[in-house]
Design an enzyme around this catalytic site. Structure first.
Site, mmCIF file in Angstrom:
data_model
loop_
_atom_site.group_PDB
_atom_site.id
_atom_site.type_symbol
_atom_site.label_atom_id
_atom_site.label_comp_id
_atom_site.label_asym_id
_atom_site.label_seq_id
_atom_site.Cartn_x
_atom_site.Cartn_y
_atom_site.Cartn_z
ATOM 1 N N GLU A 1 -1.027 3.979 -8.248
ATOM 2 C CA GLU A 1 -0.707 4.880 -7.144
ATOM 3 C C GLU A 1 0.651 5.512 -7.447
ATOM 4 O OE1 GLU A 1 -2.757 5.401 -4.532
ATOM 5 O OE2 GLU A 1 -1.513 6.092 -2.856
ATOM 6 N N LYS B 1 -7.769 -3.066 3.001
ATOM 7 C CA LYS B 1 -6.474 -2.514 3.407
ATOM 8 C C LYS B 1 -6.188 -2.897 4.852
ATOM 9 C CE LYS B 1 -8.853 1.746 4.448
ATOM 10 N NZ LYS B 1 -9.275 3.038 4.029
ATOM 11 N N PHE C 1 -1.522 -0.945 -10.816
ATOM 12 C CA PHE C 1 -2.060 -2.193 -10.260
ATOM 13 C C PHE C 1 -3.310 -2.693 -10.963
ATOM 14 C CE2 PHE C 1 -3.044 1.278 -7.201
ATOM 15 C CZ PHE C 1 -4.400 1.382 -7.416
ATOM 16 N N LYS D 1 0.867 -1.170 0.000
ATOM 17 C CA LYS D 1 0.000 0.000 0.000
ATOM 18 C C LYS D 1 0.909 1.228 0.000
ATOM 19 C CE LYS D 1 -4.063 2.037 2.230
ATOM 20 N NZ LYS D 1 -3.763 3.403 1.929
ATOM 21 N N ARG E 1 -16.844 0.416 -2.127
ATOM 22 C CA ARG E 1 -16.052 -0.320 -1.140
ATOM 23 C C ARG E 1 -16.811 -1.604 -0.878
ATOM 24 N NH1 ARG E 1 -12.590 3.341 1.588
ATOM 25 N NH2 ARG E 1 -13.376 5.429 1.289
HETATM 26 P P1 AMP Z 1 -7.358 4.634 1.982
HETATM 27 O O1 AMP Z 1 -7.083 5.949 1.272
HETATM 28 O O2 AMP Z 1 -6.686 4.537 3.328
HETATM 29 O O3 AMP Z 1 -8.820 4.267 1.977
HETATM 30 O O4 AMP Z 1 -6.651 3.488 1.101
HETATM 31 C C1 AMP Z 1 -6.993 3.261 -0.200
HETATM 32 C C2 AMP Z 1 -6.021 3.969 -1.118
HETATM 33 O O5 AMP Z 1 -4.736 3.357 -1.085
HETATM 34 C C3 AMP Z 1 -6.388 3.848 -2.572
HETATM 35 O O6 AMP Z 1 -7.376 4.752 -2.947
HETATM 36 C C4 AMP Z 1 -5.068 4.115 -3.285
HETATM 37 O O7 AMP Z 1 -4.937 5.504 -3.507
HETATM 38 C C5 AMP Z 1 -4.046 3.693 -2.266
HETATM 39 N N1 AMP Z 1 -3.213 2.536 -2.691
HETATM 40 C C6 AMP Z 1 -1.884 2.418 -2.449
HETATM 41 N N2 AMP Z 1 -1.406 1.272 -2.925
HETATM 42 C C7 AMP Z 1 -2.438 0.614 -3.523
HETATM 43 C C8 AMP Z 1 -2.578 -0.641 -4.188
HETATM 44 N N3 AMP Z 1 -1.539 -1.468 -4.334
HETATM 45 N N4 AMP Z 1 -3.806 -0.983 -4.637
HETATM 46 C C9 AMP Z 1 -4.871 -0.172 -4.476
HETATM 47 N N5 AMP Z 1 -4.799 1.028 -3.867
HETATM 48 C C10 AMP Z 1 -3.609 1.430 -3.372
#
Ligand code: AMP
Length: 583
Positions: free
Chosen positions: A324, A447, A365, A274, A441
């Site tokens: 990303e 995550k 990705f 991530k 979602r």
């Molecule tokens: P969050 O913003 O905490 O909800 O986490 C989701 C976000 O992580 C996504 O919207 C992406 O911008 C980011 N992200 C980072 N690495 C990845 C990955 N390998 N696959 C999907 N999203 C990712």
């Protein structure tokens, strides 16, 4: 259509909090409009003047809006500001100002929806000298012929805050009711607030909901969807994903452990780093590369180097890729947190300098469209295989997201620990067989990242809220302790509720804090540091904004700590320690 008619619809939507009733009102409205007007009226119903993916903005500030209200009514700007502070909604202020206006024009009540759309669209196109005056004139012209209630919604549309409680799902359902009511036989019982459907009808209803939602997910354009829906199911199916316009990205659910992650996404799963950067959707269409953020903003100009990487390193006539972008230090080649490179998204000048100082690496990705083929319903493992084929990786420029595929918790744990060591935010676990789900979602991606113990901090300032939060203090400045001083460390509003039944509310906090106000400047107040709150956060960051030198990323108020006093507040030393350990 007369704008008054729409304003009345807005008002009845605003008056009810029942979602089904809102759907009913809106569906009746959609049913009677002409096909010619369907597109624009669907935008207006959402408080917009363009499709969601269109990034043009009216760009009228609250200051300019105040001037326009003043110009149209003859009421002084000071009085308008005063009312605004009291009510917290410039729409309502415009409404009451028009009400008070002595001379009514003969044209009041003749405003059309077309005229509102035309003037606001004209405002989006203005640039160069005299822009402000011309925008002012366009808005004032609308207000001059508005009835009070029309003024309320013209202003709210302009400021992009319609406040009628109509979410995307309601518009979608209203389109289903309007277009397919004969097939579905929906009758809304207002008293019971119910649409009684038997099991079979419910199934059919859900099928139409999926069709309409699908068309919207592919287009991000409710105007297009309503227009097609009024023609029938076939027209909706004709709306295709296109690399010409951005798509909403799939989002992640949060899990608290790796085993919960496996339960959600199944085994084996793909586990990816991530990256702590920002989402980039990369489109190629007719030879042109366009880059969008997750909020569908076009940031192509800000990232000329990414355009080059994509041109040189990715094969394909046309495509939509999901990725990303993450910042790194060009000297020691270490990833850096999002905060340090966030200015690259907004800044539109000195791009060459920024691109050298704050370089980004793009980690791809997913691919949801490739060479004229929509891949949303292609299983993830095949989409991954495709990106492996079409991308030529160059480290620190463009890469595939790093991953392992496993069903083994120890292996996943090892990958996760390694990710944290490399300054990643955590991991993302993905279901290998899943379809791409734009905008949702749904749990096919989850995550997992470390949680931080909350801090106890003192509230030392706040801001008066606007809109629904008018009359309440709604954003709170919190501070830590340092050698007998109090040092600010951030601003937080998240976590506090609008209704007291849901937990600590703005009303309750305002009541407690009001007697402690010791200074006021504009909407901001200074507060005697007596009230302690527990504040959760995702990460501590260095920040020049606050006196403590630190800021909290994604802070949220967890609870009031009546039991704690100023001496219990976390100290700067403790915060520094936690900052170092998080690294
Ligand atoms: P969050 O913003 O905490 O909800 O986490 C989701 C976000 O992580 C996504 O919207 C992406 O911008 C980011 N992200 C980072 N690495 C990845 C990955 N390998 N696959 C999907 N999203 C990712």
């Amino acid at each position: 259509m007369l704008y008054l008619e729409l304003a009345k619809i807005y008002e009845s939507l605003e008056k009810t909090s029942k979602r089904l009733e809102k759907t009913f009102i809106l569906s009746k409205f959609f049913k009677k409009i002409s096909k010619k007007e369907a597109r624009d009226l669907a935008y207006l119903a959402k408080g917009k003047i363009f499709a969601d993916w269109n990034e043009e903005v009216v760009g009228v500030s609250t200051q300019l809006t105040i001037k326009a209200i003043s110009k149209a009514t003859g009421i002084s700007e000071e009085k308008i500001v005063k009312d605004w502070r009291k009510i917290g909604d410039l729409g309502k202020v415009a409404e009451s100002s028009i009400e008070k206006k002595k001379q009514k024009t003969l044209l009041s009540g003749r405003l059309t929806t077309q005229k509102v759309i035309d003037n606001l669209r004209k405002a989006t196109k203005l640039e160069g000298s005299g822009t402000v005056e011309r925008k002012l004139a366009l808005v004032a012209e609308l207000l001059t012929v508005s009835k009070p209630i029309e003024a309320r919604y013209v202003i709210r549309t302009l400021l992009e805050e319609l406040r009628i409680g109509v979410a995307e799902g309601t518009i979608r359902d209203a389109i289903v009711w309007a277009a397919f009511d004969k097939k579905l036989d929906i009758t809304y019982n207002k008293k019971k607030n119910d649409i009684s459907l038997d099991e079979k009808q419910r199934e059919e209803y859900n099928r139409y909901v999926d069709i309409v939602q699908g068309a919207y997910d592919r287009s991000n354009d409710f105007g297009l969807v309503l227009e097609a829906a009024l023609e029938g199911e076939k027209e909706l199916q004709k709306i295709k994903l296109s690399p010409e316009r951005p798509v909403k990205v799939e989002l992640c659910l949060k899990v608290d452990s790796i085993s919960e992650g496996f339960k959600r996404v199944g085994t084996p799963a793909e586990i990816e780093l991530k990256y702590d950067g920002f989402r980039m959707l990369i489109h190629k269409f007719k030879g042109k590369i366009t880059i969008y953020t997750r909020r569908l903003e076009n940031v192509t100009k800000q990232f000329p180097e990414v355009v080059e990487y994509v041109k040189n390193q990715i094969k394909g006539e046309n495509f939509i890729l999901d990725s990303e972008a993450v910042g790194f230090n060009p000297k020691n080649k270490e990833y850096r947190p999002f905060q340090e490179i966030s200015q690259r998204i907004k800044r539109k000048y000195e791009i060459d300098k920024l691109k050298k100082e704050l370089p980004v690496e793009v980690n791809i990705f997913d691919c949801i469209y490739y060479n004229n083929r929509d891949l949303i319903k292609t299983p993830f493992r095949e989409r991954r295989r495709l990106i492996e084929k079409i991308i030529k990786e160059i480290p620190w420029k463009l890469k595939l997201a790093e991953r392992v595929v496993t069903d083994n918790e120890d292996k996943a744990e090892k990958f996760y620990k390694e990710a944290l060591k490399r300054k990643m935010e955590g991991i993302i676990m993905k279901n290998l067989n899943s379809f791409y789900q734009p905008g949702s979602r749904v749990g096919t991606w989850v995550k997992f990242k470390p949680v931080q113990e909350p801090f106890e901090l003192a509230i030392v300032g706040a801001e008066w809220g606007t809109g629904k939060r008018g009359g309440w203090l709604s954003s709170f400045i919190v501070a830590c302790r340092h050698e007998g001083h109090i040092l600010e460390i951030g601003k937080v509003g998240t976590g506090v509720k609008e209704k007291s039944e849901q937990g600590l509310s703005f009303g309750e906090l305002t009541k407690i804090l009001k007697p402690l106000i010791i200074g006021e400047k504009g909407r901001t107040v200074k507060i005697k540091p007596k009230i302690i709150v527990e504040v959760g956060y995702q990460e501590i960051q260095k920040s020049p904004t606050y006196k403590s030198g630190f800021a909290l990323r994604f802070p949220r108020i967890i609870k009031l700590r009546h039991d704690k006093g100023i001496d219990d507040v976390h100290s700067l030393t403790e915060i520094k320690k936690r900052y170092t350990s998080q690294k």
